[in-house]
Design an enzyme around this catalytic site. Structure first.
Site, PDB file in Angstrom:
ATOM      1  N   HIS A  26       7.846 -11.814  -9.030  1.00  0.00           N
ATOM      2  CA  HIS A  26       6.673 -12.393  -9.717  1.00  0.00           C
ATOM      3  C   HIS A  26       7.098 -12.919 -11.089  1.00  0.00           C
ATOM      4  CE1 HIS A  26       4.295  -9.231  -7.264  1.00  0.00           C
ATOM      5  NE2 HIS A  26       3.907 -10.407  -6.788  1.00  0.00           N
ATOM      6  N   LYS A  65      -9.857  -3.067  -0.326  1.00  0.00           N
ATOM      7  CA  LYS A  65      -8.432  -2.792  -0.149  1.00  0.00           C
ATOM      8  C   LYS A  65      -8.047  -1.537  -0.928  1.00  0.00           C
ATOM      9  CE  LYS A  65      -4.185  -5.358  -0.506  1.00  0.00           C
ATOM     10  NZ  LYS A  65      -3.512  -6.581  -0.932  1.00  0.00           N
ATOM     11  N   ARG A  71       8.639 -17.610  -0.803  1.00  0.00           N
ATOM     12  CA  ARG A  71       9.965 -16.989  -0.691  1.00  0.00           C
ATOM     13  C   ARG A  71      10.717 -17.467   0.539  1.00  0.00           C
ATOM     14  NH1 ARG A  71       7.320 -11.199  -1.053  1.00  0.00           N
ATOM     15  NH2 ARG A  71       6.024 -12.425   0.340  1.00  0.00           N
ATOM     16  N   SER A 110       6.242  -6.640  -3.033  1.00  0.00           N
ATOM     17  CA  SER A 110       5.621  -5.408  -3.554  1.00  0.00           C
ATOM     18  C   SER A 110       5.576  -4.346  -2.451  1.00  0.00           C
ATOM     19  CB  SER A 110       4.193  -5.701  -4.022  1.00  0.00           C
ATOM     20  OG  SER A 110       4.189  -6.637  -5.057  1.00  0.00           O
TER      21      SER A 110
HETATM   22  O1  PNS Z   1      -0.330 -11.017  -4.015  1.00  0.00           O
HETATM   23  P1  PNS Z   1      -1.121 -11.427  -2.804  1.00  0.00           P
HETATM   24  O2  PNS Z   1      -1.773 -10.212  -2.181  1.00  0.00           O
HETATM   25  O3  PNS Z   1      -0.303 -12.218  -1.823  1.00  0.00           O
HETATM   26  O4  PNS Z   1      -2.309 -12.407  -3.340  1.00  0.00           O
HETATM   27  C1  PNS Z   1      -3.277 -12.893  -2.440  1.00  0.00           C
HETATM   28  C2  PNS Z   1      -4.413 -13.613  -3.188  1.00  0.00           C
HETATM   29  C3  PNS Z   1      -4.947 -12.733  -4.305  1.00  0.00           C
HETATM   30  C4  PNS Z   1      -3.894 -14.888  -3.780  1.00  0.00           C
HETATM   31  C5  PNS Z   1      -5.523 -13.923  -2.139  1.00  0.00           C
HETATM   32  O5  PNS Z   1      -5.785 -12.776  -1.397  1.00  0.00           O
HETATM   33  C6  PNS Z   1      -6.818 -14.404  -2.767  1.00  0.00           C
HETATM   34  O6  PNS Z   1      -6.876 -15.461  -3.326  1.00  0.00           O
HETATM   35  N1  PNS Z   1      -7.874 -13.574  -2.662  1.00  0.00           N
HETATM   36  C7  PNS Z   1      -9.168 -13.865  -3.254  1.00  0.00           C
HETATM   37  C8  PNS Z   1     -10.248 -14.092  -2.186  1.00  0.00           C
HETATM   38  C9  PNS Z   1     -10.303 -15.533  -1.783  1.00  0.00           C
HETATM   39  O7  PNS Z   1     -10.459 -16.437  -2.591  1.00  0.00           O
HETATM   40  N2  PNS Z   1     -10.172 -15.749  -0.469  1.00  0.00           N
HETATM   41  C10 PNS Z   1     -10.137 -17.079   0.119  1.00  0.00           C
HETATM   42  C11 PNS Z   1      -8.731 -17.654  -0.033  1.00  0.00           C
HETATM   43  S1  PNS Z   1      -8.343 -18.692   1.260  1.00  0.00           S
END
Ligand code: PNS
Length: 164
Positions: A20, A44, A93, A131
């Site tokens: 990150h 979660k 990645r 992570s």
């Molecule tokens: O670190 P991560 O878990 O890969 O991040 C995922 C994240 C936070 C980018 C994604 O889960 C997100 O944007 N969640 C917010 C809910 C949302 O907007 N959902 C619709 C996205 S298509």
């Protein structure tokens, strides 16, 4: 004065990894400011709660002038709009990331067409890092000091000392 160019770098950061950090540093070459947006998803279960995840980011990036730590709940695009930003940064990645990232980028654009997603590629030395794996390795007794910033290594040690 020109409006500062800003991007939102969203994630769970459970925990923050050197991968990150690499993406944030690359983002700073393109934007004046990166807002690191920590997701709180009530459905979660996290290892680190929201305060702990924000704390590790603020300790890793103590100067908020160019890297600001914020959090959000709900839709990412709503947060991005609220912060008056139009660019989302995500790290890619490997090919395995592509499908889900592509789907999220298109879905976010469908909900809010003014928001663009850009993908940055981390150093190849972090292409295997996640992570999830950091947590797994640590819980199984492995060392993760070279994969996470000092603050995270310390917080992992503290957390697991408290656990049976
Ligand atoms: O670190 P991560 O878990 O890969 O991040 C995922 C994240 C936070 C980018 C994604 O889960 C997100 O944007 N969640 C917010 C809910 C949302 O907007 N959902 C619709 C996205 S298509």
């Amino acid at each position: 004065m020109n409006k500062k160019s800003m991007a939102v770098y969203p994630g769970s950061y459970d925990p923050l990894t050197n991968g990150h950090i690499d993406i944030i540093q690359r983002g700073l070459k393109l934007f004046d400011k990166i807002i690191v947006a920590v997701l709180k998803n009530p459905d979660k279960t996290y290892l680190f709660d929201l305060d702990e995840r924000c704390h590790m980011l603020r300790e890793a990036f103590p100067d908020p002038a160019r890297i600001e730590v914020d959090h959000f709940e709900g839709l990412l695009v709503d947060f991005v709009k609220r912060r008056d930003v139009t660019t989302i940064v995500r790290g890619l990645r490997a090919i395995s990331d592509f499908e889900i990232e592509f789907q999220m980028a298109l879905m976010n654009r469908k909900i809010e067409p003014r928001i663009e997603t850009i993908f940055l590629v981390p150093s190849e030395s972090y292409s295997f890092l996640s992570s999830k794996l950091v947590k797994e390795i640590y819980m199984l007794g492995g060392e993760v000091g070279s994969m996470v910033p000092d603050v995270v290594d310390r917080m992992l040690k503290e957390k697991f000392r408290r656990r049976p």
